[in-house]
Design an enzyme around this catalytic site. Structure first.
Site, PDB file in Angstrom:
ATOM      1  N   TYR A 255     -13.611  -3.998   9.320  1.00 10.96           N
ATOM      2  CA  TYR A 255     -12.443  -3.376   9.637  1.00 10.96           C
ATOM      3  C   TYR A 255     -11.809  -3.651  10.730  1.00 10.96           C
ATOM      4  CZ  TYR A 255      -8.768   0.204   8.543  1.00 10.96           C
ATOM      5  OH  TYR A 255      -7.567   1.021   8.687  1.00 10.96           O
TER       6      TYR A 255
ATOM      7  N   ASN B 241       1.192  -2.164   5.308  1.00  7.89           N
ATOM      8  CA  ASN B 241       0.324  -1.146   5.206  1.00  7.89           C
ATOM      9  C   ASN B 241      -0.972  -1.408   4.204  1.00  7.89           C
ATOM     10  OD1 ASN B 241       0.058   2.013   5.675  1.00  7.89           O
ATOM     11  ND2 ASN B 241       0.076   2.017   3.498  1.00  7.89           N
TER      12      ASN B 241
ATOM     13  N   GLY C 129       0.846  -1.161   0.077  1.00  3.24           N
ATOM     14  CA  GLY C 129       0.040   0.061  -0.030  1.00  3.24           C
ATOM     15  C   GLY C 129       0.937   1.450  -0.094  1.00  3.24           C
TER      16      GLY C 129
END
Length: 239
Positions: A150, A85, A8
């Site tokens: 999440y 990430n 990422g």
């Protein structure tokens, strides 16, 4: 020169980490999946600034593709720093959340961590030095409405961080997680207005990607060699 893989790396926090590590004379592998042009731009900018970098693209959710990608990267030189990430948001109350949105978020944050990290562990262990940083979130520590997927992924990543830190401690490899709160960037600008930030964050502002990158930089350094298995919050004093 040590090598770091930042998944990422084309995102707001990821790119800030790439630039910061490059300043520390670390060769930076800027990873992206859907935004390879941005990764290439970061690669180019780092080189123009006198740093060392390369851009790569693969889907961390695809175990076979990831294994093949990291194998090729490793053949070009030992990777001793991993910054996990990569992450996505698919927010919705659980009562209205689709199965696809549940699994896709967990696939990137949790399964992506395994797919990237596991193939790189043995060479890192043999070198007897390494740094693994998993990008968690305040949602994984405190929970957050509309982010059960999440929060679940990041909380699981926190547990994996603590377990892996114990497994690798004798090899002089540290494993930590960074849990950002509200950080400036594309993932938060549409979700939080300034008044909401002032209401939620005691410091009355959003954090900056560069502040997260500074913490990551320290955790990658030799000065942080006795810090491992920690979930480090960077959230402006949110409880």
């Amino acid at each position: 020169m040590k090598k770091a893989l930042i998944t990422g790396g084309s995102g707001d926090i990821g790119s800030a980490i790439c630039y910061r590590l490059a300043e520390n004379n670390i060769h930076v592998i800027v990873h992206s999946n859907h935004n390879y042009e941005k990764a290439q731009l970061i690669d180019s900018n780092i080189k123009q600034q006198g740093g060392s970098a390369e851009a790569v693209a693969f889907d961390v959710c695809d175990a076979d593709a990831t294994t093949e990608a990291v194998k090729k990267l490793s053949e070009a030189g030992l990777i001793q720093i991993i910054i996990n990430n990569a992450g996505i948001h698919r927010d919705a109350p659980l009562a209205g959340m689709s199965y696809e949105n549940w699994t896709s978020v967990i696939d990137v944050s949790l399964h992506g961590f395994y797919n990237v990290t596991q193939p790189l562990l043995m060479p890192m262990m043999q070198s007897r030095w390494g740094r693994i940083i998993n990008m968690s979130s305040v949602a994984g520590v405190m929970g957050n409405r509309g982010q059960c997927n999440y929060s679940a992924a990041k909380a699981a990543l926190n547990g994996a961080t603590k377990s892996l830190a114990q497994e690798l401690a004798s090899r002089k490899i540290t494993v930590n997680a960074i849990a950002p709160g509200i950080i400036e960037g594309t993932m938060t600008e549409d979700s939080f207005d300034q008044q909401m930030i002032k209401n939620i964050v005691p410091m009355k502002r959003a954090g900056k990607p560069e502040e997260v990158a500074a913490l990551a930089s320290f955790l990658c350094s030799d000065d942080a060699s006795y810090i491992s298995g920690q979930i480090i919050n960077i959230n402006g004093a949110m409880a």
